[in-house]
Write an enzyme that holds these catalytic residues in place. Structure first.
Site, PDB file in Angstrom:
ATOM      1  N   ASP A 101       0.755  -0.767   0.014  1.00 18.82           N
ATOM      2  CA  ASP A 101       0.345   0.008  -0.118  1.00 18.82           C
ATOM      3  C   ASP A 101       0.799   0.960   0.454  1.00 18.82           C
ATOM      4  O   ASP A 101      -0.212   2.662  -0.024  1.00 18.82           O
ATOM      5  CB  ASP A 101      -1.094  -0.398   1.649  1.00 18.82           C
ATOM      6  CG  ASP A 101      -1.703   1.299   1.559  1.00 18.82           C
ATOM      7  OD1 ASP A 101      -2.899   1.438  -0.087  1.00 18.82           O
ATOM      8  OD2 ASP A 101      -2.774   2.205   2.267  1.00 18.82           O
TER       9      ASP A 101
ATOM     10  N   SER B 131      -7.171   6.116   0.473  1.00 20.11           N
ATOM     11  CA  SER B 131      -7.475   4.128  -0.276  1.00 20.11           C
ATOM     12  C   SER B 131      -9.283   3.665  -0.395  1.00 20.11           C
ATOM     13  O   SER B 131     -10.237   3.681   0.926  1.00 20.11           O
ATOM     14  CB  SER B 131      -7.325   3.717   0.252  1.00 20.11           C
ATOM     15  OG  SER B 131      -5.851   3.845  -0.126  1.00 20.11           O
TER      16      SER B 131
ATOM     17  N   GLN C 254      -5.540  -1.739  -6.431  1.00 25.42           N
ATOM     18  CA  GLN C 254      -6.076  -0.527  -5.884  1.00 25.42           C
ATOM     19  C   GLN C 254      -6.623   0.243  -6.398  1.00 25.42           C
ATOM     20  O   GLN C 254      -6.647   0.771  -7.059  1.00 25.42           O
ATOM     21  CB  GLN C 254      -5.873  -0.007  -5.017  1.00 25.42           C
ATOM     22  CG  GLN C 254      -6.028   1.049  -3.318  1.00 25.42           C
ATOM     23  CD  GLN C 254      -4.944   1.182  -2.870  1.00 25.42           C
ATOM     24  OE1 GLN C 254      -4.902   2.430  -3.099  1.00 25.42           O
ATOM     25  NE2 GLN C 254      -4.577   0.470  -1.617  1.00 25.42           N
TER      26      GLN C 254
END
Length: 292
Positions: free
Chosen positions: A194, A223, A273
């Site tokens: 991430d 996110s 993502q």
């Protein structure tokens, strides 16, 4: 890293952990996702390994405060097992995760060839590219201590903007050795996955007036969801190449997809993502800039 990923287990299927800061005043989403998949792993037979996870970020977490992870057993089949995890802080839901686990099977094995990239040993330990990468991470966050990163020089500048896309290449590893626990290595890879995907989706949108990451900027990033497919086992304390690109952005959202490779060229994971991209409202305490 084992200390960073530590979870208490006060009751069956309930785990407690404390997450580090990502941006100022915000818990790092990769830490929450890593804790969630590790909690799920602890409820599954050790002979099964996670092969995919799908998570949704519901609200912003507070760093350095306890998060509760409640694991629900959805299915235990002959080969596959499914778990659902809900992460809560102060009673508020922060994150939900569905993770699937399976036993190892003998089967044909293939994958595409790793794209070209300089060896991490050939890249400097400190660089402007690394400084830009860390510009959005709280200076006091342990992320800076436990993760070693070597961005491939030039990617952030070139942007890979041909045909409307954006791309980055980055080597990463956990900075110190880890025990031989596959669940910990999976969680550590999730933790690192991430770090830059949201910023890659934002390439071409960021506006900053300097290169140190200190000026204010007007783009808000968050996110929305995070998915990983784990193709083959790996060690997170060995160098891994993260090649990721953003094929599209629009409607206040951006998508990043990427692959993770071992130093020897084995494809070990695929990451997707979607990130919120929104113009920030005026504030008297702007966050540090994310410098592309």
């Amino acid at each position: 890293m084992r200390e960073v990923l530590h979870l208490d287990n006060p009751h069956p299927n309930t785990y407690l952990g404390v997450c580090a800061a990502g941006g100022r005043g915000r818990a790092y989403g990769g830490h929450i996702a890593a804790h969630a998949v590790l909690a799920a792993h602890r409820t599954v037979d050790p002979e099964r390994a996670v092969h995919s996870l799908h998570g949704y970020f519901l609200s912003m977490g507070r760093p350095d405060e306890q998060v509760q992870y409640q694991v629900q057993t959805v299915r235990d089949g002959g080969t596959y097992a499914l778990r659902h995890v809900t992460a809560r802080q102060r009673g508020d839901e922060l994150f939900t995760l569905t993770a699937s686990f399976k036993k190892v099977e003998d089967a044909a094995d293939r994958h595409v060839v790793m794209p070209p990239a300089p060896d991490p040993a050939a890249l400097p330990t400190q660089s402007e590219a690394a400084d830009r990468l860390w510009s959005g991470i709280d200076p006091a966050s342990p992320i800076r201590r436990v993760v070693d990163v070597r961005p491939v020089l030039g990617d952030a500048d070139d942007g890979g903007a041909e045909n409307g896309g954006q791309h980055r290449r980055m080597w990463f590893r956990i900075a110190s050795g880890m025990p031989d626990d596959p669940a910990l290595h999976t969680a550590a890879l999730t933790y690192c996955s991430d770090l830059t995907v949201a910023r890659t989706a934002a390439l071409g949108h960021l506006r900053a007036t300097g290169t140190t990451g200190t000026p204010a900027q007007d783009l808000y990033l968050a996110s929305l969801d995070h998915a990983i497919w784990f193709h083959r086992p790996c060690r997170a304390d060995d160098w891994l190449l993260f090649v990721h690109q953003s094929p599209t952005s629009g409607d206040g959202r951006g998508l990043t997809t990427g692959q993770v490779w071992t130093r020897s060229g084995t494809l070990v994971a695929t990451v997707n993502q979607e990130v919120l991209l929104r113009t920030r409202r005026s504030t008297t305490n702007p966050e540090p800039a994310l410098v592309p």
